[in-house]
Design a protein around this motif. Structure first.
Motif, PDB file in Angstrom:
ATOM      1  N   MET A  41       0.844  -1.198   0.000  1.00 45.49           N
ATOM      2  CA  MET A  41       0.000   0.000   0.000  1.00 45.49           C
ATOM      3  C   MET A  41       0.877   1.245   0.000  1.00 45.49           C
ATOM      4  O   MET A  41       1.800   1.366   0.812  1.00 45.49           O
ATOM      5  N   ARG A  42       0.597   2.151  -0.906  1.00 46.14           N
ATOM      6  CA  ARG A  42       1.399   3.376  -1.014  1.00 46.14           C
ATOM      7  C   ARG A  42       1.175   4.246   0.221  1.00 46.14           C
ATOM      8  O   ARG A  42       0.038   4.483   0.639  1.00 46.14           O
ATOM      9  N   HIS A  43       2.277   4.748   0.796  1.00 46.60           N
ATOM     10  CA  HIS A  43       2.160   5.510   2.033  1.00 46.60           C
ATOM     11  C   HIS A  43       3.359   6.444   2.183  1.00 46.60           C
ATOM     12  O   HIS A  43       4.363   6.316   1.456  1.00 46.60           O
ATOM     13  N   VAL A  44       3.215   7.382   3.124  1.00 45.43           N
ATOM     14  CA  VAL A  44       4.300   8.302   3.454  1.00 45.43           C
ATOM     15  C   VAL A  44       4.580   8.210   4.948  1.00 45.43           C
ATOM     16  O   VAL A  44       3.744   7.752   5.737  1.00 45.43           O
ATOM     17  N   ILE A  45       5.758   8.665   5.334  1.00 41.78           N
ATOM     18  CA  ILE A  45       6.150   8.749   6.743  1.00 41.78           C
ATOM     19  C   ILE A  45       5.828  10.149   7.249  1.00 41.78           C
ATOM     20  O   ILE A  45       6.108  11.144   6.581  1.00 41.78           O
ATOM     21  N   ALA A  46       5.222  10.222   8.442  1.00 38.60           N
ATOM     22  CA  ALA A  46       4.896  11.509   9.054  1.00 38.60           C
ATOM     23  C   ALA A  46       5.474  11.554  10.459  1.00 38.60           C
ATOM     24  O   ALA A  46       5.298  10.614  11.241  1.00 38.60           O
ATOM     25  N   LEU A  47       6.161  12.642  10.767  1.00 40.54           N
ATOM     26  CA  LEU A  47       6.769  12.825  12.086  1.00 40.54           C
ATOM     27  C   LEU A  47       6.359  14.173  12.664  1.00 40.54           C
ATOM     28  O   LEU A  47       6.440  15.201  11.981  1.00 40.54           O
ATOM     29  N   ASP A  48       5.917  14.163  13.920  1.00 40.37           N
ATOM     30  CA  ASP A  48       5.556  15.383  14.635  1.00 40.37           C
ATOM     31  C   ASP A  48       6.446  15.459  15.865  1.00 40.37           C
ATOM     32  O   ASP A  48       6.258  14.713  16.829  1.00 40.37           O
ATOM     33  N   VAL A  49       7.444  16.346  15.820  1.00 39.10           N
ATOM     34  CA  VAL A  49       8.463  16.424  16.863  1.00 39.10           C
ATOM     35  C   VAL A  49       8.094  17.506  17.872  1.00 39.10           C
ATOM     36  O   VAL A  49       7.910  18.674  17.514  1.00 39.10           O
ATOM     37  N   MET A  58       7.785  12.609  20.556  1.00 36.15           N
ATOM     38  CA  MET A  58       7.574  12.595  19.111  1.00 36.15           C
ATOM     39  C   MET A  58       6.435  11.640  18.784  1.00 36.15           C
ATOM     40  O   MET A  58       6.355  10.545  19.341  1.00 36.15           O
ATOM     41  N   LYS A  59       5.577  12.068  17.900  1.00 38.81           N
ATOM     42  CA  LYS A  59       4.518  11.205  17.371  1.00 38.81           C
ATOM     43  C   LYS A  59       4.819  10.942  15.909  1.00 38.81           C
ATOM     44  O   LYS A  59       5.269  11.847  15.202  1.00 38.81           O
ATOM     45  N   ALA A  60       4.566   9.724  15.477  1.00 41.00           N
ATOM     46  CA  ALA A  60       4.880   9.368  14.097  1.00 41.00           C
ATOM     47  C   ALA A  60       3.787   8.473  13.545  1.00 41.00           C
ATOM     48  O   ALA A  60       3.023   7.857  14.290  1.00 41.00           O
ATOM     49  N   ALA A  61       3.712   8.429  12.224  1.00 37.32           N
ATOM     50  CA  ALA A  61       2.688   7.607  11.578  1.00 37.32           C
ATOM     51  C   ALA A  61       3.108   7.282  10.155  1.00 37.32           C
ATOM     52  O   ALA A  61       3.939   7.973   9.552  1.00 37.32           O
ATOM     53  N   LEU A  62       2.507   6.234   9.634  1.00 34.57           N
ATOM     54  CA  LEU A  62       2.485   5.980   8.206  1.00 34.57           C
ATOM     55  C   LEU A  62       1.106   6.392   7.733  1.00 34.57           C
ATOM     56  O   LEU A  62       0.093   5.974   8.310  1.00 34.57           O
ATOM     57  N   VAL A  63       1.044   7.245   6.718  1.00 32.60           N
ATOM     58  CA  VAL A  63      -0.214   7.852   6.289  1.00 32.60           C
ATOM     59  C   VAL A  63      -0.510   7.481   4.846  1.00 32.60           C
ATOM     60  O   VAL A  63       0.334   7.657   3.958  1.00 32.60           O
ATOM     61  N   GLY A  64      -1.701   6.969   4.610  1.00 34.79           N
ATOM     62  CA  GLY A  64      -2.129   6.630   3.265  1.00 34.79           C
ATOM     63  C   GLY A  64      -2.540   7.857   2.482  1.00 34.79           C
ATOM     64  O   GLY A  64      -2.643   8.964   3.017  1.00 34.79           O
ATOM     65  N   ALA A  65      -2.808   7.669   1.192  1.00 40.04           N
ATOM     66  CA  ALA A  65      -3.114   8.784   0.307  1.00 40.04           C
ATOM     67  C   ALA A  65      -4.422   9.480   0.655  1.00 40.04           C
ATOM     68  O   ALA A  65      -4.626  10.638   0.299  1.00 40.04           O
ATOM     69  N   LEU A  98      -4.467   6.845   8.866  1.00 33.53           N
ATOM     70  CA  LEU A  98      -3.293   6.514   9.664  1.00 33.53           C
ATOM     71  C   LEU A  98      -3.126   4.993   9.663  1.00 33.53           C
ATOM     72  O   LEU A  98      -3.876   4.270  10.313  1.00 33.53           O
ATOM     73  N   LEU A  99      -2.149   4.513   8.923  1.00 36.36           N
ATOM     74  CA  LEU A  99      -1.937   3.079   8.770  1.00 36.36           C
ATOM     75  C   LEU A  99      -1.165   2.478   9.936  1.00 36.36           C
ATOM     76  O   LEU A  99      -1.285   1.284  10.222  1.00 36.36           O
ATOM     77  N   HIS A 100      -0.376   3.301  10.590  1.00 35.26           N
ATOM     78  CA  HIS A 100       0.436   2.838  11.723  1.00 35.26           C
ATOM     79  C   HIS A 100       0.829   4.066  12.526  1.00 35.26           C
ATOM     80  O   HIS A 100       1.131   5.118  11.961  1.00 35.26           O
ATOM     81  N   GLN A 101       0.803   3.962  13.848  1.00 35.17           N
ATOM     82  CA  GLN A 101       1.188   5.071  14.709  1.00 35.17           C
ATOM     83  C   GLN A 101       2.205   4.608  15.738  1.00 35.17           C
ATOM     84  O   GLN A 101       2.182   3.455  16.182  1.00 35.17           O
ATOM     85  N   ALA A 102       3.094   5.506  16.121  1.00 35.37           N
ATOM     86  CA  ALA A 102       4.116   5.187  17.118  1.00 35.37           C
ATOM     87  C   ALA A 102       4.516   6.463  17.848  1.00 35.37           C
ATOM     88  O   ALA A 102       4.311   7.568  17.345  1.00 35.37           O
ATOM     89  N   GLY A 125      -0.882  16.977  14.080  1.00 26.93           N
ATOM     90  CA  GLY A 125       0.467  17.210  13.581  1.00 26.93           C
ATOM     91  C   GLY A 125       0.941  16.114  12.648  1.00 26.93           C
ATOM     92  O   GLY A 125       1.540  16.384  11.605  1.00 26.93           O
ATOM     93  N   CYS A 126       0.673  14.853  13.011  1.00 21.16           N
ATOM     94  CA  CYS A 126       1.074  13.741  12.145  1.00 21.16           C
ATOM     95  C   CYS A 126       0.307  13.767  10.829  1.00 21.16           C
ATOM     96  O   CYS A 126       0.891  13.565   9.757  1.00 21.16           O
ATOM     97  N   LEU A 127      -0.993  13.996  10.910  1.00 19.11           N
ATOM     98  CA  LEU A 127      -1.779  14.059   9.684  1.00 19.11           C
ATOM     99  C   LEU A 127      -1.314  15.207   8.799  1.00 19.11           C
ATOM    100  O   LEU A 127      -1.210  15.066   7.581  1.00 19.11           O
ATOM    101  N   GLY A 128      -1.012  16.357   9.413  1.00 22.11           N
ATOM    102  CA  GLY A 128      -0.515  17.486   8.641  1.00 22.11           C
ATOM    103  C   GLY A 128       0.833  17.191   8.003  1.00 22.11           C
ATOM    104  O   GLY A 128       1.073  17.549   6.846  1.00 22.11           O
ATOM    105  N   ALA A 129       1.708  16.517   8.742  1.00 20.73           N
ATOM    106  CA  ALA A 129       3.011  16.150   8.175  1.00 20.73           C
ATOM    107  C   ALA A 129       2.828  15.186   7.005  1.00 20.73           C
ATOM    108  O   ALA A 129       3.545  15.260   6.007  1.00 20.73           O
ATOM    109  N   GLY A 130       1.860  14.288   7.136  1.00 21.55           N
ATOM    110  CA  GLY A 130       1.557  13.392   6.022  1.00 21.55           C
ATOM    111  C   GLY A 130       1.059  14.149   4.806  1.00 21.55           C
ATOM    112  O   GLY A 130       1.454  13.849   3.668  1.00 21.55           O
TER     113      GLY A 130
END
Length: 325
Positions: free
Chosen positions: A1-9, A14-21, A25-29, A292-297
């Motif tokens: 699945m096509r996705h991007v990395i998103a980081l909110d520092v 720090m919050k992070a996610a893999l975000v689909g098109a 939010l496909l994955h959060q950490a 923040g993560c969604l915006g970074a995505g």
């Protein structure tokens, strides 16, 4: 699945996610920033975190991330991808975009200011998705703003647009770290309410949330502290209305968690102050700490669209319901 990395520092985490098109939010950490280890260590933690997210995407989604977006506090040169300064992280002139791109195998990387990036997420995917003009204001340790125009966030000529926390609402008042006196964030931020309620109540451990609960319980002392903050906030908002004429005001951050304890008196205070200005809709933010993560995505998808399909970039960046690449 096509996705991007998103980081909110942030300063502490720090919050992070893999975000689909489509903004999913496909994955959060999460991970501690550990700023006490120094600026270089914080940067290395960010790079390691991003690399782990890339590996997770390869393992669980069948391919590497196609781009990355990172939101950081402080002063940011978004065009050149440089984190110029952040007092709470101790760094200066960090070439964040170049460092992340190198660590992530050369993929495109977008860098954004934390509040403006959160405003992008809230504007396109949250409370502002139906508004062509909005102002996003998180009321936390300080106060900042993000000016939304047709699906984009206006950074200003020098990257500092939206610093509404430093408009003076009480001339000659409480000194602010910016060098002025009487700034809005010294009266209406969550930290300002916390300090005022500690002084008024005599409880050194009291918080703004405690003040809100005391307001709900009918405590007149708490009501006075709360109303002082609401009045200062309304003064700042009317100034913003006069200059920007937004259709929607989106209020987030810790103070907004008080719900109608904040929004009912705030709407009334703004209504009392407007004269010729068109009253905006005042609503709470809905994305919480995922903004923040969604915006970074979204920053990452926008950058990818501009790279792969420059003729579509303008249309994609103004779509309030879905981001495609």
């Amino acid at each position: 699945m096509r996705h991007v990395i998103a980081l909110d520092v942030g300063g502490t985490g720090m919050k992070a996610a893999l975000v689909g098109a489509d903004g999913t939010l496909l994955h959060q950490a999460r991970r501690a920033t550990d700023r006490e280890r120094g600026a270089d260590a914080v940067v290395e933690t960010i790079l390691d975190f991003a690399a782990e997210l890339r590996a997770y995407g390869e393992e669980h989604h069948g391919e590497s991330a196609v781009a990355a977006g990172v939101a950081v506090p402080g002063v940011v040169d978004e065009d050149h991808g440089i984190a110029l300064f952040a007092a709470n992280l101790g760094w200066r002139d960090v070439p964040m975009r170049a460092l992340l791109s190198e660590r992530l195998g050369g993929i495109p990387v977008a860098l954004g200011h934390d509040v403006r990036t959160g405003g992008l997420g809230e504007g396109r995917l949250g409370a502002g998705r139906d508004a062509d003009r909005f102002l996003f204001m998180p009321l936390g340790t300080g106060i900042a703003g993000a000016i939304g125009i047709d699906g984009r966030i206006e950074p200003g000529a020098h990257g500092s647009a939206g610093e509404i926390g430093h408009v003076v609402v009480r001339p000659g008042g409480t000194p602010c770290g910016c060098g002025q006196r009487g700034c809005l964030e010294r009266y209406a931020s969550a930290s300002a309410v916390t300090l005022a309620w500690r002084e008024a109540s005599g409880d050194a451990k009291a918080t703004a949330a405690d003040c809100a609960r005391s307001v709900d319980a009918g405590d007149p002392l708490a009501a006075k502290v709360w109303q002082d903050a609401v009045d200062a906030l309304a003064d700042g908002l009317v100034l913003a209305l006069t200059l920007l004429d937004p259709r929607t005001l989106i209020i987030g951050g810790g103070l907004a968690e008080a719900g109608e304890t904040l929004f009912t008196p705030l709407r009334a205070a703004v209504a009392e102050r407007v004269t010729f200005q068109s009253p905006p809709t005042i609503v709470p933010a809905v994305l919480g700490d995922t903004a923040g993560c969604l915006g970074a995505g979204l920053l990452a998808w926008d950058l990818l669209a501009a790279t792969e399909h420059p003729e579509k970039a303008e249309a994609d960046s103004t779509d309030n319901t879905e981001v495609t690449a």
